[in-house]
Design an enzyme around this catalytic site. Structure first.
Site, short mmCIF file in Angstrom:
data_model
loop_
_atom_site.label_atom_id
_atom_site.label_comp_id
_atom_site.label_asym_id
_atom_site.label_seq_id
_atom_site.Cartn_x
_atom_site.Cartn_y
_atom_site.Cartn_z
N LYS A 231 0.81 -1.22 0.00
CA LYS A 231 0.00 0.00 0.00
C LYS A 231 0.85 1.28 0.00
O LYS A 231 0.58 2.21 -0.75
CB LYS A 231 -0.95 -0.01 1.20
CG LYS A 231 -2.02 1.06 1.14
CD LYS A 231 -3.20 0.69 2.01
CE LYS A 231 -2.84 0.59 3.48
NZ LYS A 231 -2.70 1.92 4.12
N ARG B 193 -9.88 4.72 8.94
CA ARG B 193 -9.63 3.34 9.32
C ARG B 193 -10.92 2.60 9.64
O ARG B 193 -10.93 1.37 9.70
CB ARG B 193 -8.76 3.32 10.58
CG ARG B 193 -7.41 2.76 10.31
CD ARG B 193 -6.58 2.60 11.54
NE ARG B 193 -5.22 3.00 11.25
CZ ARG B 193 -4.45 2.42 10.35
NH1 ARG B 193 -4.88 1.39 9.64
NH2 ARG B 193 -3.24 2.86 10.11
N ARG C 272 9.92 -13.54 4.56
CA ARG C 272 10.98 -12.54 4.79
C ARG C 272 11.96 -13.02 5.85
O ARG C 272 11.58 -13.59 6.85
CB ARG C 272 10.35 -11.20 5.20
CG ARG C 272 9.49 -10.69 4.08
CD ARG C 272 8.70 -9.43 4.32
NE ARG C 272 8.91 -8.70 5.51
CZ ARG C 272 8.96 -7.37 5.54
NH1 ARG C 272 8.84 -6.67 4.43
NH2 ARG C 272 9.09 -6.76 6.69
N ARG D 273 11.66 -12.20 11.78
CA ARG D 273 11.16 -11.31 12.83
C ARG D 273 9.79 -11.79 13.31
O ARG D 273 9.04 -12.40 12.56
CB ARG D 273 11.03 -9.88 12.28
CG ARG D 273 12.37 -9.22 11.95
CD ARG D 273 12.16 -7.92 11.19
NE ARG D 273 11.25 -7.03 11.90
CZ ARG D 273 10.22 -6.38 11.36
NH1 ARG D 273 9.96 -6.54 10.07
NH2 ARG D 273 9.48 -5.59 12.07
N ARG E 255 -3.00 -10.20 12.09
CA ARG E 255 -3.12 -8.83 11.54
C ARG E 255 -4.16 -8.79 10.43
O ARG E 255 -4.90 -7.81 10.29
CB ARG E 255 -1.76 -8.35 11.01
CG ARG E 255 -0.85 -7.84 12.12
CD ARG E 255 0.55 -7.62 11.62
NE ARG E 255 0.67 -6.56 10.65
CZ ARG E 255 1.65 -6.47 9.75
NH1 ARG E 255 2.59 -7.38 9.69
NH2 ARG E 255 1.70 -5.46 8.91
#
Ligand SMILES: [Zn+2]
Length: 217
Positions: free
Chosen positions: A13, A88, A127, A160, A171
């Site tokens: 985004k 939001r 990642r 991470r 999330r």
């Protein structure tokens, strides 16, 4: 054009916001940038926001809204803007609608970046970050020559906590809970356009621009 960009974590985004805004020669206005500008500028709103952030609390809607209002009143935002990170939720969307009506305008379009959950998980959970230099690799899209070792500095790669699959799925759930009502709100307003956000960054930008032209034309 007055635009809002929405999309799940991992949809790219921030990058798309920058590209689309520069294609349209309008400012990209993200809540993150507004917060930072107010905090570093030492404004009253910035001081207030910082108190909440320092305590680890969410900045209340009124403070965010006041900052957005200030930013949208600036000269460079008079002919258009792209909002990223605001609204939001539906109450914020209603406030934005009222605010723009006071300015004598309204939103032209809300672009929704659409990526399915599995693709987001594949992008983010792959990642790996170098413990020594901080460079981020990806097991599928940008793998180091030797798995688990940084090509640049020979450091050890690790995943991470933010990039763990369960964190990402959580999330995504939070995003959907918050955003689905927002998507329905803008669908009802007749200004929502979905953009397929899979594939290379430039292709996604082109799709977004095509959707904007279709809508404007
Ligand atoms: Zn490294």
């Amino acid at each position: 054009m007055r635009l809002v960009l929405v999309g799940p974590p991992g949809a790219g985004k921030g990058t798309q916001a920058q590209f689309i805004a520069s294609h349209l020669s309008i400012p990209k206005i993200s809540t993150g940038d507004i917060f930072r500008a107010n905090v570093s500028g030492g404004t009253e709103l910035g001081k207030l926001a910082k108190e909440y952030m320092d305590r680890g609390d969410l900045v209340p809607d009124e403070v965010t809204v006041a900052m957005v209002r200030d930013r949208l009143s600036e000269k460079d935002a008079q002919d258009g803007f792209l909002l990223d990170g605001f609204p939001r939720n539906v109450p914020q969307a209603e406030i934005l609608k009222k605010m723009l009506a006071e300015f004598g305008t309204g939103l032209d379009l809300v672009l929704e970046l659409v990526v399915d959950d599995e693709e987001v998980v594949r992008r983010l959970a792959g990642r790996r970050t170098c413990r020594s230099c901080g460079k981020v690799w990806h097991v599928d899209f940008d793998p180091p020559a030797v798995p688990g070792v940084c090509d640049v500095c020979g450091g050890e790669l690790f995943q991470r906590d933010d990039d763990r699959e369960e964190t990402i799925r959580h999330r995504l759930e939070v995003y959907q809970e918050q955003t689905e009502p927002l998507i329905s709100f803008y669908t009802d307003e007749g200004i929502l356009v979905g953009v397929d956000a899979t594939g290379p960054v430039e292709e996604v930008t082109q799709r977004a621009m095509a959707a904007l032209r279709r809508f404007a034309g």
